[in-house]
Write a protein that holds these residues in place. Structure first.
Motif, short mmCIF file in Angstrom:
data_model
loop_
_atom_site.label_atom_id
_atom_site.label_comp_id
_atom_site.label_asym_id
_atom_site.label_seq_id
_atom_site.Cartn_x
_atom_site.Cartn_y
_atom_site.Cartn_z
N SER A 1 -14.73 20.30 -13.18
CA SER A 1 -13.74 20.42 -12.12
C SER A 1 -13.27 21.85 -11.94
O SER A 1 -13.02 22.30 -10.82
N TYR A 2 -13.18 22.58 -13.06
CA TYR A 2 -12.80 23.99 -12.98
C TYR A 2 -13.90 24.81 -12.33
O TYR A 2 -13.63 25.64 -11.44
N ILE A 3 -15.15 24.57 -12.73
CA ILE A 3 -16.28 25.31 -12.16
C ILE A 3 -16.44 25.00 -10.67
O ILE A 3 -16.76 25.89 -9.88
N ALA A 4 -16.19 23.75 -10.30
CA ALA A 4 -16.30 23.35 -8.90
C ALA A 4 -15.10 23.79 -8.08
O ALA A 4 -15.01 23.47 -6.88
N ARG A 5 -14.16 24.51 -8.72
CA ARG A 5 -12.97 25.05 -8.06
C ARG A 5 -12.06 23.94 -7.52
O ARG A 5 -11.33 24.14 -6.55
N GLN A 6 -12.11 22.80 -8.19
CA GLN A 6 -11.18 21.73 -7.88
C GLN A 6 -9.85 21.97 -8.59
O GLN A 6 -8.80 21.58 -8.08
N LEU A 7 -9.92 22.59 -9.78
CA LEU A 7 -8.74 22.81 -10.60
C LEU A 7 -8.68 24.25 -11.08
O LEU A 7 -9.71 24.91 -11.26
N THR A 8 -7.45 24.73 -11.30
CA THR A 8 -7.28 25.99 -12.01
C THR A 8 -7.52 25.73 -13.50
O THR A 8 -7.70 24.58 -13.92
N PHE A 9 -7.52 26.80 -14.31
CA PHE A 9 -7.72 26.60 -15.74
C PHE A 9 -6.62 25.72 -16.33
O PHE A 9 -6.90 24.77 -17.08
N ALA A 10 -5.38 26.04 -15.99
CA ALA A 10 -4.26 25.23 -16.49
C ALA A 10 -4.35 23.80 -15.95
O ALA A 10 -4.02 22.84 -16.65
N GLY A 11 -4.81 23.66 -14.71
CA GLY A 11 -4.99 22.34 -14.14
C GLY A 11 -6.04 21.54 -14.87
O GLY A 11 -5.92 20.33 -15.05
N ALA A 12 -7.12 22.21 -15.30
CA ALA A 12 -8.18 21.55 -16.05
C ALA A 12 -7.68 21.07 -17.41
O ALA A 12 -8.03 19.97 -17.86
N VAL A 13 -6.85 21.88 -18.06
CA VAL A 13 -6.26 21.47 -19.34
C VAL A 13 -5.37 20.24 -19.15
O VAL A 13 -5.43 19.27 -19.93
N ALA A 14 -4.56 20.27 -18.09
CA ALA A 14 -3.69 19.13 -17.79
C ALA A 14 -4.51 17.88 -17.47
O ALA A 14 -4.18 16.77 -17.90
N ALA A 15 -5.60 18.06 -16.73
CA ALA A 15 -6.46 16.93 -16.37
C ALA A 15 -7.10 16.32 -17.61
O ALA A 15 -7.28 15.09 -17.68
N PHE A 16 -7.46 17.16 -18.58
CA PHE A 16 -8.02 16.65 -19.84
C PHE A 16 -7.02 15.73 -20.52
O PHE A 16 -7.37 14.62 -20.96
N LEU A 17 -5.77 16.15 -20.61
CA LEU A 17 -4.74 15.35 -21.27
C LEU A 17 -4.46 14.06 -20.51
O LEU A 17 -4.37 12.98 -21.11
N VAL A 18 -4.32 14.18 -19.18
CA VAL A 18 -4.02 13.02 -18.35
C VAL A 18 -5.18 12.03 -18.35
O VAL A 18 -4.98 10.82 -18.26
N GLY A 19 -6.41 12.54 -18.49
CA GLY A 19 -7.57 11.66 -18.50
C GLY A 19 -7.86 11.06 -19.85
O GLY A 19 -8.20 9.88 -19.97
N PHE A 20 -7.71 11.85 -20.91
CA PHE A 20 -8.06 11.39 -22.24
C PHE A 20 -7.11 10.30 -22.74
O PHE A 20 -7.55 9.27 -23.26
N GLY A 21 -5.81 10.52 -22.59
CA GLY A 21 -4.82 9.56 -23.11
C GLY A 21 -5.02 8.15 -22.57
O GLY A 21 -5.20 7.20 -23.35
N PRO A 22 -4.99 7.95 -21.25
CA PRO A 22 -5.20 6.60 -20.71
C PRO A 22 -6.55 6.00 -21.06
O PRO A 22 -6.66 4.79 -21.31
N THR A 23 -7.61 6.83 -21.10
CA THR A 23 -8.94 6.30 -21.41
C THR A 23 -9.02 5.85 -22.86
O THR A 23 -9.61 4.80 -23.16
N TRP A 24 -8.45 6.61 -23.79
CA TRP A 24 -8.47 6.23 -25.19
C TRP A 24 -7.70 4.93 -25.42
O TRP A 24 -8.10 4.07 -26.21
N ILE A 25 -6.58 4.76 -24.71
CA ILE A 25 -5.72 3.59 -24.92
C ILE A 25 -6.20 2.38 -24.11
O ILE A 25 -6.25 1.26 -24.62
N LEU A 26 -6.56 2.60 -22.85
CA LEU A 26 -6.88 1.49 -21.95
C LEU A 26 -8.37 1.27 -21.76
O LEU A 26 -8.77 0.28 -21.13
N GLY A 27 -9.20 2.18 -22.24
CA GLY A 27 -10.64 2.04 -22.08
C GLY A 27 -11.14 2.72 -20.82
O GLY A 27 -10.40 3.39 -20.10
N PHE A 28 -12.43 2.53 -20.56
CA PHE A 28 -13.07 3.24 -19.46
C PHE A 28 -12.67 2.73 -18.08
O PHE A 28 -12.99 3.35 -17.07
N GLY A 29 -11.97 1.62 -18.02
CA GLY A 29 -11.40 1.20 -16.75
C GLY A 29 -10.38 2.21 -16.25
O GLY A 29 -10.28 2.47 -15.05
#
Length: 292
Positions: free
Chosen positions: A43-71
């Motif tokens: 997402s950062y390389i595709a210029r969808q996110l800034t670097f800080a945005g990519a870090v935030a996206a990692f956290l927002v994506g990892f937490g729900p996926t680890w707890i709720l699964g791939f849904g």
């Protein structure tokens, strides 16, 4: 650590089968870390996110996926990919530069990511504390509101008819917060319904209760989208750019501090998005407690 992973009961969906396989792996945690790193970096390389945005996206994506699964990941990616595609398409089609109106550019920063995704993470954490349907609905409503607002904004700006204020009904400049059009409203409703269907397909069994839960998600998501427009038309800061003779959401243009036209100076689009997202998530959870 794996004891806290994938807490949602299996429903027979494709994501449920994949969850059963993936989270049984002894190294599932680190594989998921790698998957989310690939998504964030891409997402950062595709210029969808800034670097800080990519870090935030990692956290927002990892937490729900680890707890709720791939849904959860499927639901979040549906929103994120659709937002990116619609954003690029709309900017190619429209005949004016919407960046003259919006305060921030096309790359989402960390604040924008949290404004649209923080409640999804909070919902997942609440589900880890108390695995129950209302918190799944809360998660769906949070993501659904973000999708509904994005669909309404990115598609609504292409409307052939001039948008009007959701409060006064007077014509407004396309792209300004608080402006609505039939196309934008229909697109916002579509975004809400798509996320509701995704949550149903990934998390819920085929039952009348699931239909009700998905309906609550769609309703709460679209209500949050409407609230976003109301706040955008009332309390969000808008400024008058005398040099370009236009209303803008940018407080400073070419080094010039612009006078406040309406709203509160400390309320920007990110704050409006966050408030609307929180309200949608709480509404979804509350309605779920009442009706499911």
């Amino acid at each position: 650590m794996s004891a806290y992973a994938n807490l949602v009961p299996a429903t027979g969906s494709l994501t449920s089968y994949f969850n059963g396989f993936f989270f049984s792996l002894p190294f599932a945690f680190w594989v998921l870390v790698l998957i989310m790193l690939i998504v964030a970096v891409s997402s950062y390389i595709a210029r969808q996110l800034t670097f800080a945005g990519a870090v935030a996206a990692f956290l927002v994506g990892f937490g729900p996926t680890w707890i709720l699964g791939f849904g959860a990941l499927a639901t979040l990616l549906l929103f994120f990919v659709a937002a990116g595609v619609l954003g690029k398409l709309s900017k190619r089609i429209i005949s004016f530069d919407v960046m003259k109106i919006h305060e921030k550019g096309g790359r989402r920063d960390a604040v924008q990511v949290y404004a649209n995704g923080l409640m999804a993470l909070v919902s997942a954490l609440l589900y880890a504390y108390n695995p129950s349907l209302p918190f799944l609905v809360m998660f769906g409503s949070a993501v659904g509101e973000a999708a509904s607002d994005t669909f309404a904004s990115e598609v609504g700006i292409l409307s052939k008819t001039k948008p009007v204020s959701i409060i006064t009904g007077r014509p407004m400049t396309p792209g300004l917060s608080g402006a609505i059009s039939p196309l934008g409203l229909a697109s916002g409703l579509l975004g809400a319904v798509l996320i509701a269907l995704c949550v149903w397909g990934c998390f819920l069994p085929m039952s009348s209760m699931s239909v009700l839960a998905a309906s609550v998600i769609a309703l709460s998501s679209f209500a949050g989208c409407l609230l976003d427009s109301v706040l955008g038309a009332t309390v969000q800061a808008h400024y008058y750019d005398e040099a370009n003779d236009c209303i803008t959401e940018r407080p400073i243009v070419d080094g010039r501090a612009l006078p406040l036209e309406r709203g509160l100076r400390w309320v920007d689009n990110d704050m409006v998005n966050l408030v609307s997202n929180v309200a949608s998530a709480i509404l979804g959870m509350s309605l779920s407690l009442i009706f499911t």
